[in-house]
Enzyme design. Structure first.
Site, PDB file in Angstrom:
ATOM      1  N   TYR A  72       1.070  -1.240   0.126  1.00 31.27           N
ATOM      2  CA  TYR A  72      -0.231  -0.008   0.153  1.00 31.27           C
ATOM      3  C   TYR A  72       0.772   1.286  -0.270  1.00 31.27           C
ATOM      4  CZ  TYR A  72      -3.980   2.965   1.203  1.00 31.27           C
ATOM      5  OH  TYR A  72      -4.929   3.936   1.105  1.00 31.27           O
ATOM      6  N   PHE A 124      -7.260  19.790 -24.973  1.00 27.88           N
ATOM      7  CA  PHE A 124      -8.080  18.357 -25.289  1.00 27.88           C
ATOM      8  C   PHE A 124      -9.409  18.279 -24.641  1.00 27.88           C
ATOM      9  CE2 PHE A 124      -8.748  14.067 -24.240  1.00 27.88           C
ATOM     10  CZ  PHE A 124      -8.732  13.412 -25.336  1.00 27.88           C
ATOM     11  N   ASP A 125     -10.412  17.747 -25.117  1.00 26.50           N
ATOM     12  CA  ASP A 125     -11.696  17.642 -24.623  1.00 26.50           C
ATOM     13  C   ASP A 125     -12.038  17.372 -23.035  1.00 26.50           C
ATOM     14  OD1 ASP A 125     -11.274  15.055 -25.246  1.00 26.50           O
ATOM     15  OD2 ASP A 125     -13.320  14.240 -25.732  1.00 26.50           O
ATOM     16  N   ASP A 215       0.200  19.333 -21.268  1.00 26.62           N
ATOM     17  CA  ASP A 215      -0.499  18.405 -21.212  1.00 26.62           C
ATOM     18  C   ASP A 215      -0.005  17.377 -22.300  1.00 26.62           C
ATOM     19  OD1 ASP A 215      -2.706  16.474 -21.756  1.00 26.62           O
ATOM     20  OD2 ASP A 215      -4.133  17.895 -22.554  1.00 26.62           O
ATOM     21  N   ALA A 217       0.436  13.880 -23.061  1.00 27.97           N
ATOM     22  CA  ALA A 217       0.229  12.674 -23.601  1.00 27.97           C
ATOM     23  C   ALA A 217       1.142  11.867 -24.656  1.00 27.97           C
ATOM     24  CB  ALA A 217      -1.466  12.570 -24.014  1.00 27.97           C
ATOM     25  N   LYS A 258      -1.030   6.744 -23.857  1.00 23.37           N
ATOM     26  CA  LYS A 258      -0.634   7.340 -25.070  1.00 23.37           C
ATOM     27  C   LYS A 258       0.816   6.684 -25.206  1.00 23.37           C
ATOM     28  CE  LYS A 258      -4.720   9.233 -24.831  1.00 23.37           C
ATOM     29  NZ  LYS A 258      -4.814  10.568 -24.264  1.00 23.37           N
ATOM     30  N   HIS A 450     -20.499  13.732 -26.944  1.00 21.35           N
ATOM     31  CA  HIS A 450     -20.169  12.416 -28.125  1.00 21.35           C
ATOM     32  C   HIS A 450     -19.846  11.243 -27.494  1.00 21.35           C
ATOM     33  CE1 HIS A 450     -15.911  13.133 -26.473  1.00 21.35           C
ATOM     34  NE2 HIS A 450     -15.542  12.101 -27.426  1.00 21.35           N
TER      35      HIS A 450
HETATM   36  C1  LIG Z   1      -6.055  11.369 -23.665  1.00 23.78           C
HETATM   37  C2  LIG Z   1      -5.673  12.509 -23.193  1.00 23.78           C
HETATM   38  C3  LIG Z   1      -6.049  13.202 -22.175  1.00 23.78           C
HETATM   39  C4  LIG Z   1      -6.846  12.455 -21.204  1.00 23.78           C
HETATM   40  O1  LIG Z   1      -6.410  11.193 -20.968  1.00 23.78           O
HETATM   41  P1  LIG Z   1      -7.000   9.851 -20.236  1.00 23.78           P
HETATM   42  O2  LIG Z   1      -6.105   9.214 -19.973  1.00 23.78           O
HETATM   43  O3  LIG Z   1      -8.093   9.742 -21.332  1.00 23.78           O
HETATM   44  O4  LIG Z   1      -8.174  10.298 -19.216  1.00 23.78           O
HETATM   45  C5  LIG Z   1      -5.637  14.507 -21.929  1.00 23.78           C
HETATM   46  N1  LIG Z   1      -5.005  15.224 -22.674  1.00 23.78           N
HETATM   47  C6  LIG Z   1      -4.696  14.941 -24.180  1.00 23.78           C
HETATM   48  C7  LIG Z   1      -3.816  15.559 -24.854  1.00 23.78           C
HETATM   49  C8  LIG Z   1      -5.146  13.424 -24.403  1.00 23.78           C
HETATM   50  O5  LIG Z   1      -4.686  13.116 -25.506  1.00 23.78           O
END
Ligand SMILES: *Cc1c(COP(=O)(O)O)cnc(C)c1O
Length: 458
Positions: A72, A124-125, A215, A217, A258, A450
């Site tokens: 843990y 990003f969304d 951000d 990813a 990603k 969506h």
């Molecule tokens: C996928 C993604 C996110 C969110 O990540 P999740 O693992 O799907 O929650 C945030 N920003 C970008 C640029 C992404 O491609």
């Protein structure tokens, strides 16, 4: 003879695919209310919905799973991941989360409040969702070149410094909790941000004393594009470029699904101990104790290994080449695709593909449905459905680009699969004049609609 390009890995385990008929697909997509997220995976032949969590782990990652430490607190897997993050990004502090949006939720809980402005390059969304959920505003400062899909610009993810400075000048310092730079920029087409732009944003942020968040990813794909497109970086290793990139940020969020090539996971990493302490409270509240935060020990082990593999040049070259191969097959047939090709996906310009469909009828979704019917290939709409309604006016937001995204999972499909996808979409292109009707919304959620929207076609 010059030897051709070839993948930098081979296959050890396979998974069978079901090839459906047109009749079956017609029934299934109707039952799914014309929402591709509602399909069962066995109703899809080639799944290009997303590259998120859909990659194939390596033998070394599977081996690392077996060595996971499920304690843990103080697990060795946590320290292994901490070391990997520090070595690759340079950030000394980190918090594990179960995925990227969880990282956003934790970090934004510590940093963003009602009424704030958050400038960035096409958020990003989920990022935008987490900003707007807090009644703050995401302001898009992407360069205008990003919105012309035919224009050849090497770094269409770049932040427009004039647009950014305008936001910073016109708002009080305490209204702007951070600037967000998305690398690569998913929403504008998997387009990279140049090192020069990252440095310029940093300089401007310093002038106005505003923190910068990446951000991240697809940070490794961004580094690959810097190496292959930006002057002065050809001889610098991916790892070194990644370190130089992150020097320009104070904090990063990561969707490990990603570029870290795991099926689930995320993290926040930062320079600042005070921010780490503040965010830790929310991590414990939402995700779990700071030494696991929503991840099991074995998953942290696989993630640490994935971070190393995801930043190897040979792997990145294989990946980016595969995406570009699909793009070229479509472009050669005349299909309007975004150029240059993005890192993780090919973006088809649906407005130019189906100019006869009005934007109120969801052009890119219409194209996505046609591609599914044609060959059982699942892409995803990046357009009006994804853009949601304006939270203030309740009206549909019509983005400049209506795109069908064909997202390539990492290390999963072969070149023959890419040929199949290209043939299916090229067939739709050949019969595009026979497509007269779009779609109508029957039911939708107020935010991130969506995923669950129900549509009809009459
Ligand atoms: C996928 C993604 C996110 C969110 O990540 P999740 O693992 O799907 O929650 C945030 N920003 C970008 C640029 C992404 O491609």
């Amino acid at each position: 003879m010059k030897l051709p390009f070839s993948e930098s890995y081979k296959i050890k385990m396979v998974e069978p695919l079901y090839r459906s008929t047109y009749r079956e697909r017609e029934q299934w997509i109707r039952d799914a209310r014309y929402n591709l997220f509602n399909l069962r995976s066995n109703q899809v032949f080639i799944d290009l919905l997303t590259d998120s969590g859909t990659g194939a782990m390596s033998d070394r990652q599977w081996a690392a799973l077996m060595l996971g430490d499920e304690s843990y607190a103080g697990s060795s897997s946590y320290y292994k991941l901490k070391d990997a993050i520090r070595e690759i990004t340079g950030f000394p502090y980190f918090l594990p989360t179960h995925q990227g949006r969880a990282a956003e939720n934790v970090l934004f809980s510590a940093m963003i409040k009602e009424g704030d402005m958050v400038p960035g390059n096409s958020h990003f969304d989920t990022t935008k969702g987490h900003i707007e959920y807090r009644r703050a505003k995401a302001i898009d400062c992407t360069i205008d070149e990003a919105f012309d899909t035919t224009l050849n610009h090497p770094f269409k993810g770049n932040v427009d410094l004039k647009k950014l400075e305008k936001v910073l000048k016109e708002n009080a310092r305490d209204k702007i909790p951070m600037i967000i730079v998305t690398i690569t920029c998913n929403s504008s087409g998997g387009q990279p941000v140049s090192m020069k732009n990252l440095r310029d944003v940093r300089k401007m942020a310093d002038k106005y004393e505003i923190p910068v968040m990446f951000d991240s990813a697809r940070f490794a794909e961004n580094a690959y594009f810097i190496k292959t497109r930006e002057k002065g970086f050809a001889d610098i290793s991916i790892r070194e470029i990644v370190l130089q990139m992150f020097k320009n940020a104070d904090v990063m969020t990561m969707s490990s699904k990603k570029d870290a090539i795991v099926n689930m996971g995320g993290f926040i990493a930062m320079n600042n101990k005070e921010l780490f302490d503040r965010a830790s409270i929310f991590n414990i509240l939402f995700e779990g104790f700071i030494s696991y935060g929503g991840m099991s020990g074995r998953d942290m082990n696989a993630l640490a290994q994935g971070l190393y593999e995801g930043t190897e040049f040979d792997y990145l070259e294989t990946r980016i080449n595969q995406v570009a191969y699909l793009g070229k097959r479509l472009k050669d047939h005349g299909v309007p695709v975004q150029y240059p090709f993005g890192g993780h996906a090919i973006f088809v310009d649906a407005k130019r593909f189906l100019p006869q469909i009005p934007r109120e009828e969801f052009i890119a979704q219409t194209l996505a449905i046609e591609l599914y019917l044609e060959g059982g290939v699942r892409g995803v709409e990046i357009g009006t459905l994804l853009a949601d309604r304006d939270p203030e006016t309740g009206e549909n937001r019509y983005p400049e680009l209506e795109m069908l995204r064909l997202t390539i999972p990492r290390r999963v499909y072969t070149r023959d699969h890419m040929d199949y996808v290209a043939a299916a979409l090229n067939n739709v292109f050949d019969r595009r004049q026979d497509i007269h009707k779009g779609l109508k919304i029957v039911k939708e959620a107020p935010i991130l609609r969506h995923f669950t929207v129900e549509l009809e076609r009459d």
